[in-house]
Write a protein that holds these residues in place. Structure first.
Motif, PDB file in Angstrom:
ATOM      1  N   UNK A   1     -36.159   3.519  56.172  1.00 21.61           N
ATOM      2  CA  UNK A   1     -35.332   4.512  56.973  1.00 21.61           C
ATOM      3  C   UNK A   1     -33.656   3.977  56.731  1.00 21.61           C
ATOM      4  N   UNK A   2     -32.810   5.019  56.554  1.00 19.28           N
ATOM      5  CA  UNK A   2     -31.424   4.807  56.534  1.00 19.28           C
ATOM      6  C   UNK A   2     -30.972   5.296  57.778  1.00 19.28           C
ATOM      7  N   UNK A   3     -30.111   4.654  58.395  1.00 20.74           N
ATOM      8  CA  UNK A   3     -29.442   5.055  59.820  1.00 20.74           C
ATOM      9  C   UNK A   3     -27.908   4.582  59.521  1.00 20.74           C
ATOM     10  N   UNK A   4     -27.240   5.689  59.208  1.00 19.33           N
ATOM     11  CA  UNK A   4     -25.606   5.651  59.109  1.00 19.33           C
ATOM     12  C   UNK A   4     -24.963   6.258  60.222  1.00 19.33           C
ATOM     13  N   UNK A   5     -24.595   5.418  61.150  1.00 19.00           N
ATOM     14  CA  UNK A   5     -23.776   6.053  62.298  1.00 19.00           C
ATOM     15  C   UNK A   5     -22.524   6.820  62.057  1.00 19.00           C
ATOM     16  N   UNK A   6     -22.485   7.965  62.776  1.00 20.05           N
ATOM     17  CA  UNK A   6     -21.243   8.624  62.322  1.00 20.05           C
ATOM     18  C   UNK A   6     -20.819   9.203  61.018  1.00 20.05           C
ATOM     19  N   UNK A   7     -21.855   9.330  59.889  1.00 18.19           N
ATOM     20  CA  UNK A   7     -21.683   9.744  58.566  1.00 18.19           C
ATOM     21  C   UNK A   7     -22.166  11.083  58.409  1.00 18.19           C
ATOM     22  N   UNK A   8     -21.579  12.108  59.219  1.00 15.23           N
ATOM     23  CA  UNK A   8     -21.986  13.430  59.107  1.00 15.23           C
ATOM     24  C   UNK A   8     -21.623  13.833  57.805  1.00 15.23           C
ATOM     25  N   UNK A   9     -20.607  13.577  57.301  1.00 16.65           N
ATOM     26  CA  UNK A   9     -20.084  14.135  56.038  1.00 16.65           C
ATOM     27  C   UNK A   9     -21.152  13.657  54.854  1.00 16.65           C
ATOM     28  N   UNK A  10     -21.985  13.015  55.138  1.00 14.19           N
ATOM     29  CA  UNK A  10     -22.786  12.182  53.883  1.00 14.19           C
ATOM     30  C   UNK A  10     -24.054  12.319  54.233  1.00 14.19           C
ATOM     31  N   UNK A  11     -24.701  13.316  55.176  1.00 14.26           N
ATOM     32  CA  UNK A  11     -26.042  13.450  55.689  1.00 14.26           C
ATOM     33  C   UNK A  11     -26.767  13.849  54.330  1.00 14.26           C
ATOM     34  N   UNK A  12     -26.279  14.902  53.577  1.00 11.41           N
ATOM     35  CA  UNK A  12     -27.052  15.444  52.376  1.00 11.41           C
ATOM     36  C   UNK A  12     -27.377  14.190  51.407  1.00 11.41           C
ATOM     37  N   UNK A  13     -26.168  13.674  51.228  1.00 14.90           N
ATOM     38  CA  UNK A  13     -26.299  12.523  50.138  1.00 14.90           C
ATOM     39  C   UNK A  13     -27.188  11.483  50.488  1.00 14.90           C
ATOM     40  N   UNK A  14     -27.140  11.293  52.084  1.00 15.42           N
ATOM     41  CA  UNK A  14     -28.388  10.135  52.412  1.00 15.42           C
ATOM     42  C   UNK A  14     -29.552  10.684  52.426  1.00 15.42           C
ATOM     43  N   UNK A  15     -29.766  12.237  52.608  1.00 12.33           N
ATOM     44  CA  UNK A  15     -31.253  12.614  52.492  1.00 12.33           C
ATOM     45  C   UNK A  15     -31.734  12.389  51.145  1.00 12.33           C
TER      46      UNK A  15
END
Length: 369
Positions: free
Chosen positions: A260-274
């Motif tokens: 699981x990756x949890x990056x708080x407040x990283x809305x701009x990077x959600x697609x990259x995180x996925x």
């Protein structure tokens, strides 16, 4: 018990409730699994009683105490996963830095990193079994004590989050000192982030060897970075950790566990995180469930994202908010959680109301028998 290193023990009990694991793997579940970040915490009177006579990091170094604290919320609530009690700052300690817990202030580094030359003071090669063996002992002990009731999650802080603590010397509203390094000393920053990533990989692999059945990487300070800095100083290391952990687990013949990756407040990077190689993306409370699902699709499991402060609401309101959240995310490829950790002044009964509401409403969505 051995002073360092993993405990040599009998085979682990068979897992009885694998709902969380199946959801993390993208498999169908009969209901939505639920756990809470910081579910072993000061909001529980039994936690405060257990911790009363011991320094925080001394507690972290006691496998028996960590095991007890990890199990406490499971005795109260029908949670679908346990997460080992520890702290992300044990990694800087393994690198040779002193960290103390100051009452009313939180974790403090008496000698933070100030100049690039200070990197030379850090251990350049860390034997995680020698330095962090107490965590692995706690995991093995807890895995046995759980008796297969639910899976056990291991975790680590991500490189940027740890780096920011190591430079700021503790918490910070701006992370200005740490961010200054990124602008002034980008090469040295990458050296530090690489060193941290290498230790984190070994740390997470050994957690699985010790008995962890899932792993979460906390990039808690992602929100202090803009898109460009996140893309340069956070995301590559997040990707590398996920890839290397999976490779090393395979090489050692260890189980492939969901990450699981949890990056708080990283809305701009959600697609990259996925697309960063993790099975699950954790979400904070500042994004609509429907938007997250639309943005990231149905091929990845999402985790989150109720505002922790919602637990200050009356129980009936908590139930309404949980129902709305579950409907937004959908009944599959989803793990219910808060958008951050539980706060110390929360009412345990309201935590119970949250957990019960998840099970009740998700069962309705899934048309449980």
């Amino acid at each position: 018990m051995a002073k360092n290193g993993p405990i040599k023990s009998a085979p682990f009990p068979e897992l009885k409730n694998d709902t969380f694991i199946r959801a993390a793997q993208g498999k169908d579940t009969e209901y939505t699994p639920v756990w809470c970040m910081r579910q072993a915490g000061r909001y529980l009177p039994e936690f405060r009683e257990t911790r009363a006579a011991q320094d925080f990091f001394a507690t972290c170094r006691s496998p028996e105490t960590c095991c007890e604290l990890t199990l406490q919320p499971l005795r109260r609530f029908p949670l679908d996963a346990a997460i080992i009690f520890s702290d992300i700052l044990v990694v800087p300690q393994a690198l040779g830095m002193e960290v103390v817990m100051v009452p009313g202030k939180g974790p403090t580094f008496p000698e933070p990193l100030k100049e690039v030359e200070d990197l030379l003071k850090l251990r350049q090669k860390v034997d995680v079994v020698a330095e962090l063996g107490y965590v692995f002992q706690a995991i093995t002990l807890t895995r046995h004590k759980l008796e297969g009731k639910v899976p056990l999650i291991g975790f680590s802080g991500a490189p940027w989050t740890l780096m920011s603590y190591m430079i700021e010397g503790g918490g910070s509203n701006t992370m200005a000192k740490a961010k200054a390094w990124l602008y002034r000393h980008p090469e040295a920053s990458c050296r530090l982030l690489t060193l941290l990533a290498d230790v984190i990989v070994d740390y997470l692999v050994e957690q699985v060897a010790a008995g962890a059945q899932a792993l979460q990487l906390f990039e808690s300070h992602a929100g202090h970075l803009g898109p460009e800095q996140f893309a340069e100083f956070a995301l590559p290391f997040i990707r590398s950790i996920g890839k290397q952990v999976k490779r090393k687990l395979q090489e050692r013949g260890l189980p492939a566990v969901p990450m699981i990756i949890f990056a708080k407040d990283a809305h701009y990077a959600l697609e990259d995180l996925a697309q960063s190689g993790y099975e699950v993306v954790g979400l904070d409370w500042t994004i609509h469930p429907q938007k997250a699902r639309h943005l990231l699709g149905k091929e990845i499991t999402l985790q989150g994202n109720l505002d922790p402060c919602a637990l200050y609401a009356p129980k009936e309101k908590i139930g309404e908010l949980v129902k709305k959240m579950l409907e937004g995310f959908g009944s599959q490829r989803y793990i219910a959680n808060l958008g951050h950790g539980l706060y110390p002044d929360m009412n345990p009964d309201h935590v119970g109301a949250f957990v019960d509401a998840v099970h009740t409403h998700s069962c309705h969505l899934n048309k449980c028998a």
